[in-house]
Design an enzyme around this catalytic site. Structure first.
Site, PDB file in Angstrom:
ATOM      1  N   GLY A  28       6.981 -15.630   5.348  1.00 55.67           N
ATOM      2  CA  GLY A  28       6.773 -15.550   6.785  1.00 55.67           C
ATOM      3  C   GLY A  28       5.325 -15.220   7.085  1.00 55.67           C
ATOM      4  O   GLY A  28       4.964 -14.956   8.230  1.00 55.67           O
ATOM      5  N   ASN A  29       4.500 -15.201   6.030  1.00 57.96           N
ATOM      6  CA  ASN A  29       3.102 -14.777   6.168  1.00 57.96           C
ATOM      7  C   ASN A  29       2.185 -16.016   6.239  1.00 57.96           C
ATOM      8  O   ASN A  29       1.954 -16.681   5.233  1.00 57.96           O
ATOM      9  CB  ASN A  29       2.745 -13.883   4.971  1.00 57.96           C
ATOM     10  CG  ASN A  29       1.336 -13.326   5.053  1.00 57.96           C
ATOM     11  OD1 ASN A  29       0.459 -13.946   5.648  1.00 57.96           O
ATOM     12  ND2 ASN A  29       1.121 -12.174   4.445  1.00 57.96           N
ATOM     13  N   LYS A  55      -0.728 -16.331   3.702  1.00 61.08           N
ATOM     14  CA  LYS A  55      -0.344 -16.808   2.364  1.00 61.08           C
ATOM     15  C   LYS A  55      -0.184 -18.325   2.391  1.00 61.08           C
ATOM     16  O   LYS A  55      -0.557 -19.014   1.454  1.00 61.08           O
ATOM     17  CB  LYS A  55       0.997 -16.194   1.944  1.00 61.08           C
ATOM     18  CG  LYS A  55       0.956 -14.746   1.526  1.00 61.08           C
ATOM     19  CD  LYS A  55       2.364 -14.401   1.009  1.00 61.08           C
ATOM     20  CE  LYS A  55       2.496 -12.989   0.544  1.00 61.08           C
ATOM     21  NZ  LYS A  55       3.883 -12.732   0.055  1.00 61.08           N
ATOM     22  N   GLU A  65      16.248  -9.471   2.424  1.00 63.16           N
ATOM     23  CA  GLU A  65      15.934  -8.066   2.125  1.00 63.16           C
ATOM     24  C   GLU A  65      15.234  -7.994   0.773  1.00 63.16           C
ATOM     25  O   GLU A  65      15.825  -8.338  -0.262  1.00 63.16           O
ATOM     26  CB  GLU A  65      17.221  -7.241   2.100  1.00 63.16           C
ATOM     27  CG  GLU A  65      16.916  -5.765   2.282  1.00 63.16           C
ATOM     28  CD  GLU A  65      18.170  -4.893   2.196  1.00 63.16           C
ATOM     29  OE1 GLU A  65      18.022  -3.685   1.995  1.00 63.16           O
ATOM     30  OE2 GLU A  65      19.271  -5.462   2.319  1.00 63.16           O
ATOM     31  N   ASP A  80       5.581 -12.995  -4.273  1.00 61.18           N
ATOM     32  CA  ASP A  80       5.669 -11.575  -3.922  1.00 61.18           C
ATOM     33  C   ASP A  80       4.433 -10.919  -4.483  1.00 61.18           C
ATOM     34  O   ASP A  80       4.100 -11.083  -5.659  1.00 61.18           O
ATOM     35  CB  ASP A  80       6.937 -10.918  -4.471  1.00 61.18           C
ATOM     36  CG  ASP A  80       7.181  -9.597  -3.734  1.00 61.18           C
ATOM     37  OD1 ASP A  80       7.394  -9.621  -2.506  1.00 61.18           O
ATOM     38  OD2 ASP A  80       7.139  -8.530  -4.382  1.00 61.18           O
ATOM     39  N   PHE A 116      -7.011 -11.187   4.486  1.00 62.11           N
ATOM     40  CA  PHE A 116      -5.985 -10.464   5.243  1.00 62.11           C
ATOM     41  C   PHE A 116      -5.584  -9.207   4.474  1.00 62.11           C
ATOM     42  O   PHE A 116      -6.068  -8.959   3.367  1.00 62.11           O
ATOM     43  CB  PHE A 116      -4.764 -11.365   5.496  1.00 62.11           C
ATOM     44  CG  PHE A 116      -3.964 -11.711   4.265  1.00 62.11           C
ATOM     45  CD1 PHE A 116      -4.363 -12.735   3.423  1.00 62.11           C
ATOM     46  CD2 PHE A 116      -2.807 -11.002   3.954  1.00 62.11           C
ATOM     47  CE1 PHE A 116      -3.619 -13.052   2.287  1.00 62.11           C
ATOM     48  CE2 PHE A 116      -2.054 -11.316   2.821  1.00 62.11           C
ATOM     49  CZ  PHE A 116      -2.474 -12.336   1.990  1.00 62.11           C
ATOM     50  N   GLY A 117      -4.705  -8.441   5.095  1.00 59.16           N
ATOM     51  CA  GLY A 117      -4.104  -7.282   4.418  1.00 59.16           C
ATOM     52  C   GLY A 117      -5.126  -6.314   3.842  1.00 59.16           C
ATOM     53  O   GLY A 117      -6.013  -5.821   4.542  1.00 59.16           O
ATOM     54  N   ASP A 130      -7.519  -6.862   1.757  1.00 56.20           N
ATOM     55  CA  ASP A 130      -8.781  -7.451   1.278  1.00 56.20           C
ATOM     56  C   ASP A 130     -10.017  -6.582   1.571  1.00 56.20           C
ATOM     57  O   ASP A 130     -10.911  -6.483   0.719  1.00 56.20           O
ATOM     58  CB  ASP A 130      -8.987  -8.858   1.856  1.00 56.20           C
ATOM     59  CG  ASP A 130      -8.116  -9.907   1.154  1.00 56.20           C
ATOM     60  OD1 ASP A 130      -7.605  -9.623   0.053  1.00 56.20           O
ATOM     61  OD2 ASP A 130      -7.945 -10.997   1.719  1.00 56.20           O
TER      62      ASP A 130
HETATM   63  P1  ITT Z   1       6.523 -12.592   2.787  1.00 57.42           P
HETATM   64  O1  ITT Z   1       7.385 -11.525   2.120  1.00 57.42           O
HETATM   65  O2  ITT Z   1       7.208 -13.199   3.950  1.00 57.42           O
HETATM   66  O3  ITT Z   1       5.969 -13.572   1.802  1.00 57.42           O
HETATM   67  P2  ITT Z   1       4.670 -10.417   3.175  1.00 57.42           P
HETATM   68  O4  ITT Z   1       3.309 -10.323   3.789  1.00 57.42           O
HETATM   69  O5  ITT Z   1       5.684  -9.396   3.588  1.00 57.42           O
HETATM   70  O6  ITT Z   1       5.222 -11.896   3.443  1.00 57.42           O
HETATM   71  P3  ITT Z   1       4.920  -9.410   0.492  1.00 57.42           P
HETATM   72  O7  ITT Z   1       6.276  -8.839   0.708  1.00 57.42           O
HETATM   73  O8  ITT Z   1       4.648 -10.139  -0.791  1.00 57.42           O
HETATM   74  O9  ITT Z   1       4.522 -10.452   1.636  1.00 57.42           O
HETATM   75  O10 ITT Z   1       3.884  -8.249   0.709  1.00 57.42           O
HETATM   76  C1  ITT Z   1       2.615  -8.417   0.293  1.00 57.42           C
HETATM   77  C2  ITT Z   1       1.694  -7.482   1.031  1.00 57.42           C
HETATM   78  O11 ITT Z   1       0.654  -7.140   0.105  1.00 57.42           O
HETATM   79  C3  ITT Z   1       1.036  -8.210   2.186  1.00 57.42           C
HETATM   80  O12 ITT Z   1       1.690  -7.990   3.413  1.00 57.42           O
HETATM   81  C4  ITT Z   1      -0.375  -7.646   2.151  1.00 57.42           C
HETATM   82  O13 ITT Z   1      -0.397  -6.431   2.850  1.00 57.42           O
HETATM   83  C5  ITT Z   1      -0.587  -7.363   0.667  1.00 57.42           C
HETATM   84  N1  ITT Z   1      -1.248  -8.511   0.033  1.00 57.42           N
HETATM   85  C6  ITT Z   1      -0.682  -9.493  -0.748  1.00 57.42           C
HETATM   86  N2  ITT Z   1      -1.593 -10.399  -1.099  1.00 57.42           N
HETATM   87  C7  ITT Z   1      -2.740 -10.013  -0.529  1.00 57.42           C
HETATM   88  C8  ITT Z   1      -4.033 -10.560  -0.504  1.00 57.42           C
HETATM   89  O14 ITT Z   1      -4.328 -11.705  -1.110  1.00 57.42           O
HETATM   90  N3  ITT Z   1      -4.967  -9.906   0.177  1.00 57.42           N
HETATM   91  C9  ITT Z   1      -4.700  -8.758   0.814  1.00 57.42           C
HETATM   92  N4  ITT Z   1      -3.509  -8.186   0.868  1.00 57.42           N
HETATM   93  C10 ITT Z   1      -2.515  -8.802   0.179  1.00 57.42           C
END
Ligand code: ITT
Length: 197
Positions: free
Chosen positions: A8-9, A12, A38, A67, A151-152, A154
């Site tokens: 849902g991201n 990604k 879940e 993940d 994002f996130g 980074d």
């Molecule tokens: P989906 O489960 O729907 O794929 P999500 O964002 O919840 O989306 P995850 O459960 O895998 O995905 O959680 C990964 C988290 O880790 C994500 O929300 C970011 O906060 C962090 N993350 C993963 N990859 C990253 C990246 O390349 N750069 C920065 N933060 C990252």
């Protein structure tokens, strides 16, 4: 070919579409599918299989799932599989900026700052036929957040070899070195050998 991506991201999705250029990467929301399995596994591998299976059962076509998260050695690998929910455990919804600030505060002045992004990625062709890879991007937790790309987490993963955070490199460069880039290219090579329709 067209592959479903169990996420849902949208960040990604953008990254994987660039990594798997030549293939079309479609996510559930684009087809009106409500997708929120879940993610209660104990490892990245457990969770990637949960996501891949959940979408495969819906679409019955090749599915990729990812993940990922940030693991900090001095915090015993946290936030790890809880990266997406870190700081939101009590129903509070944190922004990425707030989450990053909280993590820097939790590590405090600790000089032991080794950390890495981890990405488990699965290609599921049927419930009994799948390929899983797991890759990393090694770095250190920075002292302050820096950079506007990606994002996130980074902005707080510092790359000593490049003297900047992941949020300060270009999208192309991030995909070249990242956990997702390396995992995605491995999955891409498997896709090519399968020569799916
Ligand atoms: P989906 O489960 O729907 O794929 P999500 O964002 O919840 O989306 P995850 O459960 O895998 O995905 O959680 C990964 C988290 O880790 C994500 O929300 C970011 O906060 C962090 N993350 C993963 N990859 C990253 C990246 O390349 N750069 C920065 N933060 C990252």
């Amino acid at each position: 070919m067209t592959v479903w991506f169990a996420t849902g991201n949208p960040h990604k999705q953008q990254e994987l579409a660039a990594i798997l250029h030549g293939h079309s990467v479609i996510i559930p929301s684009e087809a009106g599918i409500i997708f929120a399995p879940e993610e209660n596994g104990a490892s990245f591998i457990d969770n990637v299989l949960i996501k891949a299976k959940a979408l495969y059962r819906f679409v019955h076509a090749p599915v990729i799932a990812d993940d990922s998260g940030l693991c900090v050695d001095a915090l015993n690998g946290r936030p790890g599989v809880h990266s997406a929910r870190y700081g939101s455990e009590n129903g509070v919804n944190l922004s990425s900026e707030e989450r990053n600030a909280l993590l820097l505060k939790e590590l405090g002045e600790n000089p032991w700052r080794a950390a890495r992004f981890v990405c488990a990625m699965a290609l599921m062709l049927s419930e009994d036929r799948f390929f899983i890879v797991q890759e990393t991007l090694e770095g250190e937790l920075s002292w302050t957040a820096s950079g506007a790309g990606g994002f996130g987490y980074d902005p707080i993963l510092y790359l000593p070899s490049m003297s900047c955070t992941v949020a300060e490199v270009s999208d192309v460069e991030k995909n070249r070195i990242s956990h997702r880039g390396k995992a995605g290219r491995a999955i891409g090579r498997i896709l090519e050998t399968l020569a799916l329709p």
